[in-house]
Design a protein around this motif. Structure first.
Motif, PDB file in Angstrom:
ATOM      1  N   THR A 180       0.879  -1.334  -0.037  1.00 15.66           N
ATOM      2  CA  THR A 180       0.071   0.024  -0.069  1.00 15.66           C
ATOM      3  C   THR A 180       1.007   1.208  -0.175  1.00 15.66           C
ATOM      4  N   VAL A 181       0.229   2.271  -0.456  1.00 19.08           N
ATOM      5  CA  VAL A 181       1.063   3.785  -0.581  1.00 19.08           C
ATOM      6  C   VAL A 181       0.068   4.712   0.083  1.00 19.08           C
ATOM      7  N   GLU A 182       0.829   5.465   0.594  1.00 23.69           N
ATOM      8  CA  GLU A 182      -0.146   6.898   1.495  1.00 23.69           C
ATOM      9  C   GLU A 182      -0.296   7.691   0.264  1.00 23.69           C
ATOM     10  N   TYR A 183      -1.814   7.796   0.021  1.00 19.72           N
ATOM     11  CA  TYR A 183      -2.317   8.630  -1.124  1.00 19.72           C
ATOM     12  C   TYR A 183      -3.321   9.435  -0.683  1.00 19.72           C
ATOM     13  N   TYR A 184      -3.067  10.886  -0.701  1.00 19.64           N
ATOM     14  CA  TYR A 184      -4.330  11.756   0.187  1.00 19.64           C
ATOM     15  C   TYR A 184      -4.636  11.382   1.538  1.00 19.64           C
ATOM     16  N   GLY A 185      -3.683  10.905   2.168  1.00 21.66           N
ATOM     17  CA  GLY A 185      -3.702  10.754   3.706  1.00 21.66           C
ATOM     18  C   GLY A 185      -4.499   9.351   3.899  1.00 21.66           C
ATOM     19  N   SER A 186      -4.636   8.535   2.874  1.00 21.29           N
ATOM     20  CA  SER A 186      -4.999   6.959   3.302  1.00 21.29           C
ATOM     21  C   SER A 186      -4.256   6.035   2.598  1.00 21.29           C
ATOM     22  N   GLU A 187      -3.942   4.724   3.533  1.00 25.16           N
ATOM     23  CA  GLU A 187      -3.344   3.918   2.794  1.00 25.16           C
ATOM     24  C   GLU A 187      -4.023   3.160   1.291  1.00 25.16           C
ATOM     25  N   THR A 188      -3.673   3.119   0.305  1.00 23.82           N
ATOM     26  CA  THR A 188      -4.170   2.939  -0.685  1.00 23.82           C
ATOM     27  C   THR A 188      -3.438   1.777  -1.278  1.00 23.82           C
TER      28      THR A 188
END
Length: 184
Positions: free
Chosen positions: A40-48
């Motif tokens: 997962t990657v941090e994307y706009y404040g959430s783990e995506t």
């Protein structure tokens, strides 16, 4: 009265699904996008999940190409892959990330086989626990005089047969994965 084991069968199916996911995440020397499912990657404040922020393609048998929709994520994706247990160093060219899967060594193959055997054993234990829950349910029915002793014996045998079928499925999946790992 026949005892309904649909719930226990469904739970065992779910256990098989988890095993298939675990096996899919074990890389076998070939490029397979499934190995990235847990990253997962941090994307706009959430783990995506990685496949939620990038296109993943496989131009050949040993390479995965990750093309993020937003190039600002390149460094984050690269870092997430490096921090994972993949053991592959991502190559970032400023537009895409390439993952080149090396040929597996004999020692690495043996380690991976140990890992898949562990996953298979965990699945078997989970299934035995499901069978135990079913046995407890049958004993409770007998204790409450909802079924006869003959029904109890038959239900316990049916539950054991169900477990045996699922254990066989686990063993078959394990054998297939071992074969895949040993193929050069």
């Amino acid at each position: 009265m026949a005892v309904d084991f649909k719930e226990y069968s469904r739970r065992m199916d779910k256990t098989l699904d988890v095993l298939a996911e675990n096996f899919g995440a074990v890389r076998a020397g070939r490029a397979n996008a499934k190995v990235l499912d847990r990253i997962t990657v941090e994307y706009y404040g959430s783990e995506t999940p990685l496949n939620g922020v990038a296109t993943i393609s496989s131009p050949d048998a040993r390479t995965l190409v990750i093309q993020p929709w937003d190039t600002k994520l390149l460094k984050d994706i690269q870092k997430a892959i490096q921090c994972s247990d993949l053991g592959i160093n991502p190559q970032n060219d400023g537009r895409v990330i390439r993952l080149v899967f090396p040929q597996l060594t004999e020692e690495r193959r043996k380690d991976l086989i140990k890992q898949v055997k562990k996953y298979a054993e965990e699945s078997k234990v989970a299934m035995r626990n499901i069978r135990r829950d079913g046995m407890d349910y049958v004993k409770k029915l007998k204790k409450n005089s909802e079924i006869t002793e003959d029904d109890q014996k038959k239900a316990e045998k049916d539950l054991q047969d169900l477990l045996d079928q699922y254990i066989k499925k686990v063993d078959n999946a394990l054998a297939a994965k071992e074969k895949e790992l040993m193929a050069i």
